[in-house]
Design a protein around this motif. Structure first.
Motif, PDB file in Angstrom:
ATOM      1  N   TYR A 122       2.076 -21.298   3.422  1.00 12.51           N
ATOM      2  CA  TYR A 122       2.934 -20.114   3.461  1.00 12.51           C
ATOM      3  C   TYR A 122       2.278 -18.939   4.189  1.00 12.51           C
ATOM      4  CZ  TYR A 122       6.233 -22.164   0.154  1.00 12.51           C
ATOM      5  OH  TYR A 122       7.172 -22.967  -0.446  1.00 12.51           O
ATOM      6  N   HIS A 123       0.996 -19.112   4.587  1.00  9.56           N
ATOM      7  CA  HIS A 123       0.291 -18.099   5.361  1.00  9.56           C
ATOM      8  C   HIS A 123       0.250 -16.748   4.622  1.00  9.56           C
ATOM      9  CE1 HIS A 123       0.192 -21.047   8.522  1.00  9.56           C
ATOM     10  NE2 HIS A 123       1.520 -21.139   8.500  1.00  9.56           N
ATOM     11  N   LYS A 124       0.782 -15.679   5.219  1.00 14.84           N
ATOM     12  CA  LYS A 124       0.712 -14.343   4.622  1.00 14.84           C
ATOM     13  C   LYS A 124       1.432 -14.278   3.277  1.00 14.84           C
ATOM     14  CE  LYS A 124       0.124  -9.914   4.231  1.00 14.84           C
ATOM     15  NZ  LYS A 124      -1.174  -9.365   3.771  1.00 14.84           N
ATOM     16  N   PRO A 125       2.660 -14.795   3.129  1.00 14.93           N
ATOM     17  CA  PRO A 125       3.284 -14.782   1.797  1.00 14.93           C
ATOM     18  C   PRO A 125       2.452 -15.521   0.748  1.00 14.93           C
ATOM     19  CG  PRO A 125       4.931 -15.239   3.470  1.00 14.93           C
ATOM     20  CD  PRO A 125       3.597 -15.276   4.153  1.00 14.93           C
ATOM     21  N   GLY A 126       1.734 -16.556   1.175  1.00 16.45           N
ATOM     22  CA  GLY A 126       0.925 -17.307   0.228  1.00 16.45           C
ATOM     23  C   GLY A 126      -0.169 -16.463  -0.386  1.00 16.45           C
ATOM     24  N   GLN A 127      -0.803 -15.591   0.427  1.00 16.20           N
ATOM     25  CA  GLN A 127      -1.843 -14.712  -0.102  1.00 16.20           C
ATOM     26  C   GLN A 127      -1.268 -13.724  -1.121  1.00 16.20           C
ATOM     27  OE1 GLN A 127      -3.746 -12.851   3.229  1.00 16.20           O
ATOM     28  NE2 GLN A 127      -4.381 -14.788   4.165  1.00 16.20           N
ATOM     29  N   ASP A 128      -0.103 -13.184  -0.818  1.00 15.62           N
ATOM     30  CA  ASP A 128       0.522 -12.244  -1.746  1.00 15.62           C
ATOM     31  C   ASP A 128       0.943 -12.946  -3.042  1.00 15.62           C
ATOM     32  OD1 ASP A 128       0.193 -10.252   0.118  1.00 15.62           O
ATOM     33  OD2 ASP A 128       2.198 -10.483   0.983  1.00 15.62           O
ATOM     34  N   ILE A 129       1.435 -14.175  -2.921  1.00 20.21           N
ATOM     35  CA  ILE A 129       1.829 -14.923  -4.117  1.00 20.21           C
ATOM     36  C   ILE A 129       0.624 -15.166  -5.010  1.00 20.21           C
ATOM     37  CG2 ILE A 129       2.681 -17.164  -4.932  1.00 20.21           C
ATOM     38  CD1 ILE A 129       4.483 -17.247  -2.469  1.00 20.21           C
ATOM     39  N   TYR A 130      -0.490 -15.560  -4.424  1.00 22.30           N
ATOM     40  CA  TYR A 130      -1.690 -15.823  -5.208  1.00 22.30           C
ATOM     41  C   TYR A 130      -2.178 -14.552  -5.895  1.00 22.30           C
ATOM     42  CZ  TYR A 130      -6.358 -17.475  -6.440  1.00 22.30           C
ATOM     43  OH  TYR A 130      -7.491 -17.822  -7.132  1.00 22.30           O
ATOM     44  N   LYS A 131      -2.111 -13.427  -5.180  1.00 23.19           N
ATOM     45  CA  LYS A 131      -2.539 -12.158  -5.747  1.00 23.19           C
ATOM     46  C   LYS A 131      -1.637 -11.763  -6.918  1.00 23.19           C
ATOM     47  CE  LYS A 131      -3.541  -7.355  -4.488  1.00 23.19           C
ATOM     48  NZ  LYS A 131      -3.537  -6.355  -3.392  1.00 23.19           N
ATOM     49  N   GLN A 158      12.640 -14.339  -1.382  1.00 27.56           N
ATOM     50  CA  GLN A 158      13.899 -14.411  -0.649  1.00 27.56           C
ATOM     51  C   GLN A 158      14.143 -13.174   0.212  1.00 27.56           C
ATOM     52  OE1 GLN A 158      16.839 -15.023  -3.681  1.00 27.56           O
ATOM     53  NE2 GLN A 158      16.206 -17.131  -4.107  1.00 27.56           N
ATOM     54  N   THR A 159      13.785 -11.984  -0.301  1.00 27.90           N
ATOM     55  CA  THR A 159      14.127 -10.741   0.411  1.00 27.90           C
ATOM     56  C   THR A 159      12.993 -10.240   1.300  1.00 27.90           C
ATOM     57  OG1 THR A 159      13.423  -9.447  -1.523  1.00 27.90           O
ATOM     58  CG2 THR A 159      15.745 -10.080  -1.393  1.00 27.90           C
ATOM     59  N   ARG A 160      11.799 -10.073   0.725  1.00 25.84           N
ATOM     60  CA  ARG A 160      10.703  -9.487   1.492  1.00 25.84           C
ATOM     61  C   ARG A 160      10.094 -10.480   2.471  1.00 25.84           C
ATOM     62  NH1 ARG A 160       5.676  -6.961  -1.720  1.00 25.84           N
ATOM     63  NH2 ARG A 160       7.413  -5.710  -2.564  1.00 25.84           N
ATOM     64  N   TRP A 161       9.847 -11.722   1.990  1.00 24.11           N
ATOM     65  CA  TRP A 161       9.141 -12.686   2.831  1.00 24.11           C
ATOM     66  C   TRP A 161      10.078 -13.661   3.540  1.00 24.11           C
ATOM     67  CZ3 TRP A 161       6.161 -13.041  -2.250  1.00 24.11           C
ATOM     68  CH2 TRP A 161       5.213 -12.025  -2.316  1.00 24.11           C
ATOM     69  N   LYS A 162      11.400 -13.574   3.281  1.00 24.05           N
ATOM     70  CA  LYS A 162      12.402 -14.376   3.990  1.00 24.05           C
ATOM     71  C   LYS A 162      12.088 -15.873   3.953  1.00 24.05           C
ATOM     72  CE  LYS A 162      14.271 -10.473   5.207  1.00 24.05           C
ATOM     73  NZ  LYS A 162      15.508  -9.992   4.540  1.00 24.05           N
ATOM     74  N   VAL A 163      11.728 -16.343   2.796  1.00 20.74           N
ATOM     75  CA  VAL A 163      11.423 -17.769   2.635  1.00 20.74           C
ATOM     76  C   VAL A 163      12.736 -18.529   2.429  1.00 20.74           C
ATOM     77  CG1 VAL A 163      10.195 -19.473   1.235  1.00 20.74           C
ATOM     78  CG2 VAL A 163       9.186 -17.226   1.662  1.00 20.74           C
ATOM     79  N   PRO A 164      12.936 -19.690   3.070  1.00 24.17           N
ATOM     80  CA  PRO A 164      14.162 -20.474   2.875  1.00 24.17           C
ATOM     81  C   PRO A 164      14.341 -20.898   1.415  1.00 24.17           C
ATOM     82  CG  PRO A 164      12.953 -21.251   4.796  1.00 24.17           C
ATOM     83  CD  PRO A 164      12.054 -20.281   4.085  1.00 24.17           C
ATOM     84  N   PRO A 165      15.585 -21.101   0.984  1.00 24.32           N
ATOM     85  CA  PRO A 165      15.839 -21.434  -0.435  1.00 24.32           C
ATOM     86  C   PRO A 165      15.119 -22.684  -0.908  1.00 24.32           C
ATOM     87  CG  PRO A 165      17.875 -20.785   0.661  1.00 24.32           C
ATOM     88  CD  PRO A 165      16.845 -20.893   1.725  1.00 24.32           C
ATOM     89  N   GLU A 166      15.065 -23.739  -0.048  1.00 27.17           N
ATOM     90  CA  GLU A 166      14.403 -24.966  -0.502  1.00 27.17           C
ATOM     91  C   GLU A 166      12.897 -24.757  -0.702  1.00 27.17           C
ATOM     92  OE1 GLU A 166      14.834 -24.922   3.977  1.00 27.17           O
ATOM     93  OE2 GLU A 166      16.134 -24.637   2.219  1.00 27.17           O
ATOM     94  N   LYS A 167      12.292 -23.901   0.131  1.00 19.10           N
ATOM     95  CA  LYS A 167      10.875 -23.611  -0.037  1.00 19.10           C
ATOM     96  C   LYS A 167      10.630 -22.669  -1.215  1.00 19.10           C
ATOM     97  CE  LYS A 167       8.087 -23.432   3.345  1.00 19.10           C
ATOM     98  NZ  LYS A 167       7.278 -23.000   4.502  1.00 19.10           N
ATOM     99  N   VAL A 168      11.617 -21.828  -1.522  1.00 21.53           N
ATOM    100  CA  VAL A 168      11.490 -20.947  -2.695  1.00 21.53           C
ATOM    101  C   VAL A 168      11.418 -21.774  -3.970  1.00 21.53           C
ATOM    102  CG1 VAL A 168      12.684 -19.214  -4.079  1.00 21.53           C
ATOM    103  CG2 VAL A 168      12.611 -18.979  -1.594  1.00 21.53           C
ATOM    104  N   GLU A 169      12.255 -22.799  -4.060  1.00 21.26           N
ATOM    105  CA  GLU A 169      12.248 -23.643  -5.251  1.00 21.26           C
ATOM    106  C   GLU A 169      10.919 -24.369  -5.408  1.00 21.26           C
ATOM    107  OE1 GLU A 169      14.900 -27.272  -7.243  1.00 21.26           O
ATOM    108  OE2 GLU A 169      15.481 -26.363  -5.332  1.00 21.26           O
ATOM    109  N   LYS A 170      10.384 -24.892  -4.319  1.00 21.39           N
ATOM    110  CA  LYS A 170       9.083 -25.558  -4.387  1.00 21.39           C
ATOM    111  C   LYS A 170       7.980 -24.582  -4.782  1.00 21.39           C
ATOM    112  CE  LYS A 170      10.150 -29.177  -0.995  1.00 21.39           C
ATOM    113  NZ  LYS A 170       9.767 -29.763   0.313  1.00 21.39           N
ATOM    114  N   ALA A 171       8.046 -23.379  -4.209  1.00 23.83           N
ATOM    115  CA  ALA A 171       7.023 -22.380  -4.535  1.00 23.83           C
ATOM    116  C   ALA A 171       7.087 -21.997  -6.008  1.00 23.83           C
ATOM    117  CB  ALA A 171       7.212 -21.146  -3.647  1.00 23.83           C
TER     118      ALA A 171
END
Length: 506
Positions: free
Chosen positions: A164-173, A209-222
């Motif tokens: 997920y690159h940049k969103p991945g770092q924010d998610i971990y934080k 969904q809003t800030r990082w614009k991740v697709p719905p299928e990837k949101v569910e996996k995340a």
């Protein structure tokens, strides 16, 4: 007579089947949220779905806060009035009252802040407050030696977030901040900790969904990976905590299921024939899956065990009936599987899933449907009575107390090594033996009926003879018939002259 008894038995069996289905049947509409939003409800949420329950919970909480405010203000006014009236001089009263008012204002502000902290989930205030807490004091989980499973899950989570690159770092934080926040909230009730977790899920999903614009299928996996990472670390603190009565409920349900060990598939109208090897294997797998649920740490993994168990049940019904299973077939079979498996810590697992699972999984999809049915099955077991099983209250009480038990099938006493042909042979022999017993019973009843008829006839005959002997019939001689007044009677000549008839010539 034999035909009449057979028809009576068949009619009674049909009535039993209807009664049993009526006792277990649950309309699918009853599984949905009672507010009518279309999502699945849950008994733990008083019939609401996760979203509607949180709305109702927030309304009740805001109402309680408002009532506390009003109560605090009323008490303060009463104290101020009482204090003011007790002063003797106006100057002293004014000076002292000013100090008192300042003191009460500060105390009121402090109390209100404490109330807000208690009732408001810190995850709603954003990440800044959590960052301040992290800067002040490091998390105690850092100094704690992590288990092997925790290390493995952490590595998998980090590898997953790299995609997920940049969103991945924010998610971990965000996840680390949430864990630190939860470590400082151990004194809160389990319901409030659950509320914090649900808020965190919602906030992260919205940001994806809003800030990082991740697709719905990837949101569910995340969200699945986030739940796995967080709940693996929080499991030992939030699963069956000592502050709740989950353990007490577990023991009560386990004791109840043990007392119902005598319940047979026929009583529940279970459309599963365990004599078929494939069906028997499916039943064993379903029981294994529902028991394995307790060994999982992540709510999603526990739900997966329930889903696998349910699919094995549907396959077993399909093989037995040679047609797809319906909801009316599934629920009784699920009840039978729970009774036969007696899963450990069943209520604790249900409560854990309800409190800390990603709410979207419980509100929609097959996981939510199967979980709702499991909750209904447990509720049915807790309230199961004689009427639900179409039994008399006397039989139900005797079965529950262990005084007696229903007659088991002969095949249940066989060892697993016996082949299916031998089982079928003994089953047929047992059926012939039962038919022979019924035939002998019918013949004996017919002979008894014949003897009763003969005895009844002899009894009636004897009673008649006794009555005739006691009251004999005396037949008196026949009296001479009275002659007509105009008939020729020779005895008329013996009558005296006034009565002697006169004969006139015509």
């Amino acid at each position: 007579i034999f035909l009449s008894l057979t028809l009576f038995s068949l009619n009674r069996k049909k009535m039993n089947l209807k009664s049993e289905r009526r006792g277990i049947h649950v309309d699918q509409s009853e599984l949905l949220c009672k507010k009518g939003c279309g999502y699945y409800g849950n008994p733990a949420w008083q019939g609401f779905c996760s979203k509607c329950w949180r709305e109702e919970y927030h309304k009740a909480r805001q109402k309680q806060i408002q009532e506390d405010w009003e109560l605090a203000e009323r008490l303060q006014r009463e104290e101020e009035e009482a204090y003011a009236s007790s002063q003797s001089t106006q100057g002293a009263q004014s000076l002292t009252f000013s100090k008192f008012e300042e003191k009460k204002t500060n105390e009121k502000t402090r109390k209100v802040t404490t109330v807000k902290k208690f009732f408001t989930a810190s995850s709603r205030t954003g990440a800044k407050k959590a960052e301040i807490q992290e800067a002040k004091a490091p998390s105690p989980s850092i100094n704690r030696q992590a288990s092997v499973e925790t290390d493995r899950v952490s590595k998998e989570f980090i590898e997953f977030l790299k995609t997920y690159h940049k969103p991945g770092q924010d998610i971990y934080k965000q996840c680390k901040l949430f864990l630190d926040t939860m470590n400082h909230k151990r004194e809160l009730s389990i319901e409030e900790q659950s509320e914090c977790a649900q808020d965190f899920y919602q906030n992260v999903a919205e940001k994806l969904q809003t800030r990082w614009k991740v697709p719905p299928e990837k949101v569910e996996k995340a969200m699945d990976q986030i739940e796995k990472y967080i709940m693996t670390r929080q499991y030992k603190y939030v699963f069956c905590p000592e502050t709740t009565d989950d353990e007490k409920k577990d023991l009560a349900v386990q004791k109840r299921i043990r007392a119902l060990h005598w319940v047979t598939p026929q009583m529940l109208c279970v459309p599963v024939d365990e004599e078929i090897p494939e069906v028997s294997d499916m039943v064993v797998k379903a029981i294994t899956d529902i028991i394995e649920m307790d060994s999982k740490r992540v709510p999603r993994d526990k739900l997966a065990c329930i889903t696998k168990c349910s699919k094995h049940i549907f396959n077993a019904i399909k093989i037995t009936k040679n047609e797809p299973a319906s909801a009316d077939d599934f629920l009784p079979t699920l009840i039978y599987i729970v009774l036969k498996g007696n899963p450990p810590r069943l209520q604790s697992n249900i409560q854990y899933i309800t409190r800390f699972c990603n709410p979207s999984r419980l509100m929609t999809g097959e996981d939510g449907y199967y979980f709702t049915n499991l909750c209904c099955a447990v509720a049915f077991i807790e309230k199961l009575d004689a009427q639900s099983l179409n039994l008399s209250q006397e039989d139900f009480d005797r079965f529950m107390t262990g005084q007696t038990s229903p007659k088991k099938q002969e095949s249940e006493s066989f060892s697993p090594d016996v082949c299916l042909g031998v089982k079928q042979m003994y089953k047929n022999l047992d059926l012939l033996s039962q038919l022979n017993e019924r035939q002998e019973r019918i013949v004996n009843e017919a002979k008894k009926l014949e003897k009763d008829l003969i005895d009844w006839t002899d009894g009636i005959t004897k009673e008649v003879q006794d009555i005739v002997e006691k009251y004999p019939l005396e037949i008196k001689p026949k009296n001479q018939a009275l002659a007509a007044i105009d008939s020729e009677n020779v005895e008329n000549d013996k009558l005296p002259p006034p009565l002697q008839p006169q004969v006139y010539a015509g």
